[in-house]
Design a protein around this motif. Structure first.
Motif, short mmCIF file in Angstrom:
data_model
loop_
_atom_site.label_atom_id
_atom_site.label_comp_id
_atom_site.label_asym_id
_atom_site.label_seq_id
_atom_site.Cartn_x
_atom_site.Cartn_y
_atom_site.Cartn_z
N TYR A 1 0.77 -1.22 -0.07
CA TYR A 1 0.25 -0.01 -0.14
C TYR A 1 0.97 1.14 0.06
O TYR A 1 1.94 1.19 0.64
CB TYR A 1 -0.68 -0.10 1.30
CG TYR A 1 -1.78 -1.19 1.34
CD1 TYR A 1 -3.23 -1.11 0.99
CD2 TYR A 1 -1.60 -2.21 1.96
CE1 TYR A 1 -4.12 -2.03 1.18
CE2 TYR A 1 -2.15 -3.38 1.87
CZ TYR A 1 -3.43 -3.33 1.50
OH TYR A 1 -4.51 -4.22 1.81
N LEU A 2 0.63 2.37 -0.85
CA LEU A 2 1.03 3.29 -0.71
C LEU A 2 0.57 4.58 0.53
O LEU A 2 -0.61 4.62 0.41
CB LEU A 2 0.77 4.31 -2.09
CG LEU A 2 1.46 5.72 -2.01
CD1 LEU A 2 2.95 5.81 -1.91
CD2 LEU A 2 1.04 6.43 -3.69
N GLU B 1 4.38 19.69 -2.52
CA GLU B 1 3.24 20.65 -2.54
C GLU B 1 2.94 21.14 -3.90
O GLU B 1 1.92 21.06 -4.41
CB GLU B 1 3.45 21.37 -1.38
CG GLU B 1 2.13 22.42 -1.15
CD GLU B 1 2.26 23.57 -0.61
OE1 GLU B 1 3.41 23.84 -0.02
OE2 GLU B 1 1.07 24.34 -0.29
N ALA B 2 4.17 21.77 -4.44
CA ALA B 2 4.02 22.81 -5.66
C ALA B 2 3.38 21.72 -6.66
O ALA B 2 2.88 22.05 -7.50
CB ALA B 2 5.15 23.41 -5.78
N TYR B 3 4.17 20.58 -6.65
CA TYR B 3 3.64 19.53 -7.79
C TYR B 3 2.45 18.93 -7.58
O TYR B 3 1.72 19.03 -8.80
CB TYR B 3 4.74 18.36 -7.58
CG TYR B 3 4.72 17.58 -8.78
CD1 TYR B 3 5.22 17.62 -9.95
CD2 TYR B 3 3.84 16.40 -8.57
CE1 TYR B 3 5.29 16.68 -10.81
CE2 TYR B 3 3.68 15.43 -9.70
CZ TYR B 3 4.37 15.60 -10.85
OH TYR B 3 3.92 14.62 -12.01
N PHE B 4 1.88 18.87 -6.50
CA PHE B 4 0.56 18.19 -6.31
C PHE B 4 -0.45 19.33 -6.50
O PHE B 4 -1.21 19.04 -7.53
CB PHE B 4 0.34 18.13 -4.72
CG PHE B 4 -0.74 17.50 -4.34
CD1 PHE B 4 -1.12 16.07 -4.08
CD2 PHE B 4 -1.98 18.27 -4.16
CE1 PHE B 4 -2.01 15.50 -3.89
CE2 PHE B 4 -2.97 17.72 -3.80
CZ PHE B 4 -3.35 16.42 -3.47
N LEU B 5 -0.18 20.40 -6.32
CA LEU B 5 -1.05 21.58 -6.66
C LEU B 5 -1.45 21.71 -8.17
O LEU B 5 -2.49 22.09 -8.61
CB LEU B 5 -0.69 22.92 -6.05
CG LEU B 5 -0.71 22.96 -4.58
CD1 LEU B 5 -0.21 24.29 -3.80
CD2 LEU B 5 -1.97 22.64 -3.91
N GLU B 6 -0.27 21.51 -9.04
CA GLU B 6 -0.34 21.76 -10.36
C GLU B 6 -1.06 20.24 -10.94
O GLU B 6 -1.90 20.43 -11.88
CB GLU B 6 1.06 21.93 -10.80
CG GLU B 6 1.30 22.66 -12.12
CD GLU B 6 0.26 23.81 -12.25
OE1 GLU B 6 0.25 24.76 -11.39
OE2 GLU B 6 -0.14 23.87 -13.43
N ALA B 7 -0.52 19.19 -10.51
CA ALA B 7 -0.74 18.09 -11.12
C ALA B 7 -2.24 17.60 -10.95
O ALA B 7 -3.18 17.12 -11.48
CB ALA B 7 0.01 16.84 -10.38
N ALA C 1 6.77 11.06 -8.10
CA ALA C 1 6.00 9.69 -8.89
C ALA C 1 4.98 9.38 -7.97
O ALA C 1 3.96 8.66 -8.46
CB ALA C 1 7.24 8.68 -8.94
N ALA C 2 5.04 9.27 -6.77
CA ALA C 2 3.90 8.53 -5.71
C ALA C 2 2.89 9.69 -5.84
O ALA C 2 1.63 8.95 -5.88
CB ALA C 2 4.40 8.55 -4.48
N ILE C 3 2.90 10.84 -6.13
CA ILE C 3 1.74 11.80 -6.26
C ILE C 3 1.11 11.42 -7.63
O ILE C 3 -0.23 11.42 -7.81
CB ILE C 3 2.28 13.15 -6.41
CG1 ILE C 3 2.67 13.57 -4.94
CG2 ILE C 3 1.03 14.15 -6.57
CD1 ILE C 3 1.78 13.35 -3.70
N ASP C 4 1.98 11.20 -8.63
CA ASP C 4 1.41 10.63 -9.99
C ASP C 4 0.65 9.33 -9.87
O ASP C 4 -0.53 9.33 -10.36
CB ASP C 4 2.43 10.32 -10.91
CG ASP C 4 3.17 11.61 -11.48
OD1 ASP C 4 2.50 12.72 -11.35
OD2 ASP C 4 4.13 11.66 -12.05
#
Ligand code: PLP
Length: 378
Positions: free
Chosen positions: A30-31, A295-301, A361-364
């Motif tokens: 599990y992630l 966080e910045a990546y998450f907000l965009e993605a 990568a986990a956010i993806d």
């Protein structure tokens, strides 16, 4: 003997974990995007942390606070450096509720007053000396025989000032980002005005950083985004990466006296070793920088998901809000997509509190699983 049945349980039995991955008794991975309420800061079973805790266990795990403990001194020095609050003092305990209880005690002794101001939807723990909110229903809890709590809405400084002017308030307690309540935050203008009205009325300002502290927000403490200096700061969850430890940082204008505060387990050798390892690894591996970067990546993605009506929070204390109850979605994400997320008192909010080591990568992976789950639930 049965367990006292107070927790609804998911049918999963974790037996092993490494960094952001949890493995259950059937070998399923599990992630972990929840960190057990934000407790796992440096990743599960981080090898240097495990080595330090094991080495301490081999030497001495506990002795009472009546004997010198150099590990407490080392932890205080490192906390001062990490937070920038070198002139504050440290009192150690074992949990978030105990930290808040001690903070309120210091405030009450210092001001010789007893009433406490807290905010709607806040959560400060479950002991008799704390404030709780369940199912969005305010519990105006007596703190003890002498103390009572008044709840006010966030961001309405005039209401706070009117209460403080009554002259019976010892403390205002506030989370910089509400955790259990669902990630609402005061504005910078509100926090700065709060600092001012507390000072003007000799009321102690307590920042409850039990969930938001220890680097989770991208700064060491989340209130530091607002450029304020509280009188007392409460910490716990991320402090020990799973080892129970809490503490309060106390501004220099408070006078300590023997017997004012006390604890049996707080500041044990083992707890200090765990927390020192956490601080060392946060610094060495630049985990606060990673929190801000992810966080910045998450907000965009996350923008690819039109069903999300709002993204809340800061750093790696985030929530995505929908216009429906997320209970079924969360269940699907855990059982079918093998991703742990969190709930809150806001039933429409999915909480994301991964270890601070999480990768983009986990956010993806999360976003793809969320897209699939939303489609499958339609
Ligand atoms: N304060 C805040 C902001 C929390 O989120 C919590 C727990 O969720 C607590 C206090 C209570 O901490 P503990 O459960 O360690 O007593």
């Amino acid at each position: 003997m049965n367990l006292f049945d107070v927790y609804p349980l998911y049918p999963i039995t974790p037996v092993k974990a490494l960094d952001c991955i949890i493995t259950d008794d059937k070998g399923i991975e599990y992630l972990d995007l929840y960190s057990g309420h934000g407790v796992i800061s440096i990743g599960h079973t981080q090898p240097d942390y495990v080595a330090k805790v094991k080495a301490q266990l081999d030497n001495l795990s506990f002795y009472s606070n009546a004997i010198q403990n150099p590990l407490q001194v080392e932890l205080a020095e490192k906390l001062g450096k990490a937070s920038g609050l070198t002139d504050f003092s440290l009192f150690l305990c074992s949990s978030g509720a105990e930290a808040n209880e001690n903070a309120l005690k210091v405030a009450s002794f210092h001001t010789k007053k007893s009433r406490v101001i807290a905010f709607d939807n806040s959560f400060h723990g479950r002991t008799s000396a704390a404030v709780a909110v369940t199912d969005n229903k305010k519990i105006v809890a007596p703190l003890n025989a002498q103390q009572a709590v008044t709840f006010l809405p966030l961001n309405q400084i005039d209401l706070v000032e009117a209460e403080l002017k009554k002259g019976d308030v010892c403390a205002v307690i506030i989370e910089p980002i509400q955790g259990v309540g669902g990630l609402d935050q005061g504005t910078t203008e509100f926090f700065q005005a709060l600092e001012k009205v507390c000072k003007a009325n000799d009321v102690v300002l307590i920042l409850d950083e039990v969930q938001s502290g220890f680097g989770r927000s991208g700064k060491f403490f989340a209130h530091q985004f607002h450029n304020i200096k509280p009188d007392i700061i409460c910490m716990a969850k991320g402090m020990g990466n799973g080892f129970p430890i809490g503490g309060i940082l106390i501004a220099p204008h408070f006078e300590a006296s023997y017997g004012l505060l006390g604890t049996t387990f707080g500041g044990s050798h083992l707890a200090c070793a765990a927390s020192i390892a956490v601080l060392d690894i946060i610094e060495r591996d630049h985990l606060m920088e990673n929190a801000a970067k992810v966080e910045a990546y998450f907000l965009e993605a996350i923008k690819v998901i039109p069903e999300i009506i709002k993204v809340k929070g800061r750093g790696l204390m985030l929530g995505v809000e929908f216009d429906f109850d997320v209970n079924a979605l969360r269940k699907k994400m855990i059982i079918e997509k093998h991703i742990f997320t969190g709930g809150s008192n806001n039933k429409n909010l999915l909480r994301i509190l991964p270890p601070l080591t999480i990768t983009t990568a986990a956010i993806d992976t999360f976003i793809v699983a969320l897209q699939e789950s939303l489609a499958e639930l339609k």
